[in-house]
Write a protein that holds these residues in place. Structure first.
Motif, PDB file in Angstrom:
ATOM      1  N   SER A 161      14.308  56.226   3.982  1.00  0.00           N
ATOM      2  CA  SER A 161      15.489  55.361   4.098  1.00  0.00           C
ATOM      3  C   SER A 161      16.770  56.068   3.689  1.00  0.00           C
ATOM      4  CB  SER A 161      15.312  54.136   3.197  1.00  0.00           C
ATOM      5  OG  SER A 161      15.297  54.540   1.826  1.00  0.00           O
ATOM      6  N   GLY A 162      16.649  57.176   2.967  1.00  0.00           N
ATOM      7  CA  GLY A 162      17.809  57.827   2.372  1.00  0.00           C
ATOM      8  C   GLY A 162      17.993  57.491   0.910  1.00  0.00           C
ATOM      9  N   ALA A 163      17.126  56.637   0.367  1.00  0.00           N
ATOM     10  CA  ALA A 163      17.162  56.320  -1.063  1.00  0.00           C
ATOM     11  C   ALA A 163      16.398  57.382  -1.848  1.00  0.00           C
ATOM     12  CB  ALA A 163      16.568  54.943  -1.323  1.00  0.00           C
ATOM     13  N   LEU A 164      16.700  57.464  -3.122  1.00  0.00           N
ATOM     14  CA  LEU A 164      16.026  58.375  -4.054  1.00  0.00           C
ATOM     15  C   LEU A 164      15.223  57.540  -5.045  1.00  0.00           C
ATOM     16  CD1 LEU A 164      15.916  61.435  -5.041  1.00  0.00           C
ATOM     17  CD2 LEU A 164      17.629  60.742  -6.726  1.00  0.00           C
ATOM     18  N   TRP A 165      13.947  57.879  -5.212  1.00  0.00           N
ATOM     19  CA  TRP A 165      13.074  57.169  -6.146  1.00  0.00           C
ATOM     20  C   TRP A 165      12.721  58.113  -7.279  1.00  0.00           C
ATOM     21  CZ3 TRP A 165      11.523  53.102  -8.437  1.00  0.00           C
ATOM     22  CH2 TRP A 165      10.234  52.914  -8.927  1.00  0.00           C
ATOM     23  N   ILE A 166      12.953  57.656  -8.521  1.00  0.00           N
ATOM     24  CA  ILE A 166      12.639  58.439  -9.712  1.00  0.00           C
ATOM     25  C   ILE A 166      11.492  57.713 -10.412  1.00  0.00           C
ATOM     26  CG2 ILE A 166      13.600  59.549 -11.776  1.00  0.00           C
ATOM     27  CD1 ILE A 166      16.409  58.922 -10.594  1.00  0.00           C
ATOM     28  N   PRO A 167      10.253  58.049 -10.076  1.00  0.00           N
ATOM     29  CA  PRO A 167       9.116  57.221 -10.499  1.00  0.00           C
ATOM     30  C   PRO A 167       8.924  57.120 -11.999  1.00  0.00           C
ATOM     31  CG  PRO A 167       8.375  59.243  -9.394  1.00  0.00           C
ATOM     32  CD  PRO A 167       9.839  59.150  -9.180  1.00  0.00           C
ATOM     33  N   ALA A 168       9.126  58.220 -12.741  1.00  0.00           N
ATOM     34  CA  ALA A 168       8.899  58.173 -14.188  1.00  0.00           C
ATOM     35  C   ALA A 168       9.874  57.232 -14.881  1.00  0.00           C
ATOM     36  CB  ALA A 168       9.009  59.580 -14.782  1.00  0.00           C
ATOM     37  N   GLN A 169      11.022  57.008 -14.256  1.00  0.00           N
ATOM     38  CA  GLN A 169      12.049  56.141 -14.844  1.00  0.00           C
ATOM     39  C   GLN A 169      12.078  54.765 -14.182  1.00  0.00           C
ATOM     40  OE1 GLN A 169      13.516  57.432 -17.442  1.00  0.00           O
ATOM     41  NE2 GLN A 169      12.749  59.515 -17.107  1.00  0.00           N
ATOM     42  N   GLY A 170      11.241  54.546 -13.173  1.00  0.00           N
ATOM     43  CA  GLY A 170      11.241  53.270 -12.455  1.00  0.00           C
ATOM     44  C   GLY A 170      12.579  52.946 -11.832  1.00  0.00           C
ATOM     45  N   THR A 171      13.286  53.979 -11.360  1.00  0.00           N
ATOM     46  CA  THR A 171      14.664  53.803 -10.909  1.00  0.00           C
ATOM     47  C   THR A 171      14.815  54.166  -9.437  1.00  0.00           C
ATOM     48  OG1 THR A 171      15.545  54.252 -13.115  1.00  0.00           O
ATOM     49  CG2 THR A 171      17.056  54.540 -11.274  1.00  0.00           C
ATOM     50  N   LEU A 172      15.419  53.253  -8.685  1.00  0.00           N
ATOM     51  CA  LEU A 172      15.746  53.453  -7.277  1.00  0.00           C
ATOM     52  C   LEU A 172      17.250  53.680  -7.164  1.00  0.00           C
ATOM     53  CD1 LEU A 172      14.870  53.261  -4.222  1.00  0.00           C
ATOM     54  CD2 LEU A 172      15.461  50.820  -4.392  1.00  0.00           C
ATOM     55  N   VAL A 173      17.640  54.718  -6.427  1.00  0.00           N
ATOM     56  CA  VAL A 173      19.054  55.068  -6.280  1.00  0.00           C
ATOM     57  C   VAL A 173      19.396  55.096  -4.791  1.00  0.00           C
ATOM     58  CG1 VAL A 173      20.863  56.738  -6.840  1.00  0.00           C
ATOM     59  CG2 VAL A 173      18.848  56.535  -8.323  1.00  0.00           C
ATOM     60  N   ALA A 174      20.482  54.438  -4.426  1.00  0.00           N
ATOM     61  CA  ALA A 174      20.986  54.487  -3.052  1.00  0.00           C
ATOM     62  C   ALA A 174      22.499  54.651  -3.113  1.00  0.00           C
ATOM     63  CB  ALA A 174      20.614  53.217  -2.284  1.00  0.00           C
TER      64      ALA A 174
END
Length: 243
Positions: free
Chosen positions: A33-46
């Protein structure tokens, strides 16, 4: 990709079609989608949703289909549903201009409120939406910040001069031209050297800046990885093969 960059990034394909890389030692998933997922932090960035861009053009007499905000929010809803993030960070220019929040329809305001329910919702200030966010805190759920630290990563809208260690930025809308089906296709892309990463624009009505432009290429001391968005896969491209 040269051996040093490959060792730094440790790229790996995900079942979702995304690409896992390490940025400043932090594992990140580059989503289709173009989003960034940071799994260890449970954080989605768009980054760079540019909601209400269509209505901004309409005000000036340039008629575009008025569906950019619903289409962008549908993409965001799909990512939230798939990943169930504890935190969502929108990396600036979420709205196209200072009056975009006012023009956003009530149904779309309700969608944003539902998405933010039960999780931390963070709006980073961008150059397009600085005034929009400042004047709309009574209508938007979440907090407004200039930067955000997430693990080893520093999230900011505009990339800063210097080595950029841990920097996650948007603003420049990186795009790359690739060959597909016998013709050239321009695609949004991530750009990273393992120290900093630039995110593509997430919004439905957003253009792109060629990765070879000095504004992008000049941020990296050595050739970075370019990760182009495909329909169901993120494609890793060697800088030397970009035309």
């Amino acid at each position: 990709m040269n051996a040093a960059l490959k060792a730094t990034l440790a790229p790996a394909r995900r079942a979702c079609g995304g690409l896992t890389v390490r940025v400043a030692g932090e594992t990140c998933v580059l989503r289709c989608s173009g989003a960034l997922w940071i799994p260890a932090q449970g954080t989605l960035v768009a980054s760079d949703l540019h909601m209400e861009k269509g209505s901004a053009f309409a005000v000036r007499g340039q008629m575009l289909p008025p569906y950019d905000s619903p289409a962008t929010l549908a993409k965001l809803e799909a990512e939230v549903e798939a990943l169930q993030p504890a935190t969502v960070v929108l990396l600036g220019d979420s709205f196209h201009d200072r009056r975009a929040v006012e023009r956003l329809g009530e149904a779309d305001h309700a969608r944003l409120a539902r998405l933010a329910q039960g999780r931390r919702w963070v709006w980073l200030e961008g150059n397009h939406d600085l005034e929009a966010l400042a004047g709309a805190l009574d209508r938007l759920t979440g907090e407004v910040v200039t930067t955000r630290q997430v693990g080893a990563l520093r999230l900011i809208h505009e990339p800063q001069a210097g080595d950029g260690a841990g920097e996650v930025a948007g603003h420049l809308h990186p795009a790359v031209r690739v060959a597909a089906h016998g013709r050239g296709v321009r695609r949004p892309c991530f750009v990273t050297d393992g120290q900093r990463i630039l995110l593509p624009a997430f919004g439905a009505f957003t253009g792109g800046l060629d990765v070879r432009d000095p504004a992008i290429a000049g941020l990296f001391a050595a050739p970075p990885l370019v990760a182009a968005l495909g329909r169901d896969k993120v494609h890793a491209l060697d800088w030397g093969r970009i035309t």
